[in-house]
Design a protein around this motif. Structure first.
Motif, PDB file in Angstrom:
ATOM      1  N   GLY A  10       0.831  -1.198   0.000  1.00  0.00           N
ATOM      2  CA  GLY A  10       0.000   0.000   0.000  1.00  0.00           C
ATOM      3  C   GLY A  10       0.865   1.247   0.000  1.00  0.00           C
ATOM      4  N   ASN A  19     -13.762   5.748  -5.253  1.00  0.00           N
ATOM      5  CA  ASN A  19     -13.914   4.349  -4.855  1.00  0.00           C
ATOM      6  C   ASN A  19     -15.368   3.922  -4.657  1.00  0.00           C
ATOM      7  OD1 ASN A  19     -10.943   3.396  -4.329  1.00  0.00           O
ATOM      8  ND2 ASN A  19     -11.102   5.419  -3.369  1.00  0.00           N
ATOM      9  N   THR A  23     -11.466  -0.721  -1.229  1.00  0.00           N
ATOM     10  CA  THR A  23     -10.271   0.017  -0.806  1.00  0.00           C
ATOM     11  C   THR A  23     -10.514   0.631   0.567  1.00  0.00           C
ATOM     12  OG1 THR A  23      -9.743   0.553  -3.104  1.00  0.00           O
ATOM     13  CG2 THR A  23      -8.657   1.857  -1.403  1.00  0.00           C
TER      14      THR A  23
END
Length: 217
Positions: free
Chosen positions: A11, A32, A53
């Motif tokens: 990440g 998202n 996410t």
């Protein structure tokens, strides 16, 4: 300016200025598919998106987090609460160090109220061998010791008896803080990636400390 760096374990981590947090959360939702849920746990506020996410928000200046992260059912309102909390007036002490240089001061409401900054020459390593190398090493050690002593004395003068809410440090400050006169100083946050210590960087790092670090995975 937003800073982005890789996160250990995967990440990335995005550093967001305090004023920008509500806008960042709104953009995260747009990118998202909206926000499915959000909750506070430990020292993080985690936002889960509809597309899977997640964003884990941590206030960089870790001390004194508000109970429940001042959360609201509406994540955008929660972000506004966190922004307002981060921007509350504080007295922030900053100590920055780098080879032969230091800057120390107290910042109140974005303004340096007291500070000391200095740069001393510390010789670099040499490729010379034998006695020359030993002589250069002794000289370098002496220069480094003298520079650290000046830095310690400056920190004692500026912070020794001062009142402040948090101490922010940057660079190799361990040797300075080993001074018995500074035993009470405990950094709330440390930044390793600093430029040459200058007075202007005191304000910059104080501001960075009240921002948010967001891990996206």
């Amino acid at each position: 300016m937003v800073k982005i760096r890789p996160a250990s374990g995967g990440g990335k981590i995005v550093e967001v200025e305090p004023e920008r947090l509500p806008r960042w959360v709104a953009n995260f939702a747009t990118r998202n598919g909206g926000i499915a849920s959000h909750h506070a746990e430990g020292d993080a506020w985690t936002i889960e998106s509809n597309e899977g996410t997640s964003a884990s928000v941590v206030w960089t200046l870790a001390g004194g987090l508000p109970a429940g992260w001042l959360l609201d059912d509406d994540p955008l309102k929660a972000a506004e609460h966190l922004r307002d909390y981060a921007l509350e007036p504080r007295r922030i002490a900053v100590l920055l160090a780098r080879k032969g240089a230091y800057s120390v001061g107290i910042i109140v409401d974005g303004r340096v109220t007291v500070s000391k900054t200095d740069t001393a020459y510390v010789q670099g390593k040499t490729k010379a061998g034998g006695q020359s190398q030993q002589r250069f090493a002794r000289r370098r050690e002496g220069q480094a010791h003298a520079a650290e002593k000046r830095a310690r004395d400056a920190v004692v003068a500026v912070l020794g008896n001062a009142d402040f809410d948090a101490l922010v440090t940057g660079g190799p400050v361990e040797g300075i803080l080993e001074d018995p006169r500074l035993a009470k100083l405990k950094p709330a946050i440390h930044f390793g990636d600093i430029a040459e210590p200058k007075q202007a960087l005191l304000t910059e790092n104080a501001y960075r400390a009240i921002g948010f670090a967001i891990r996206i995975a």
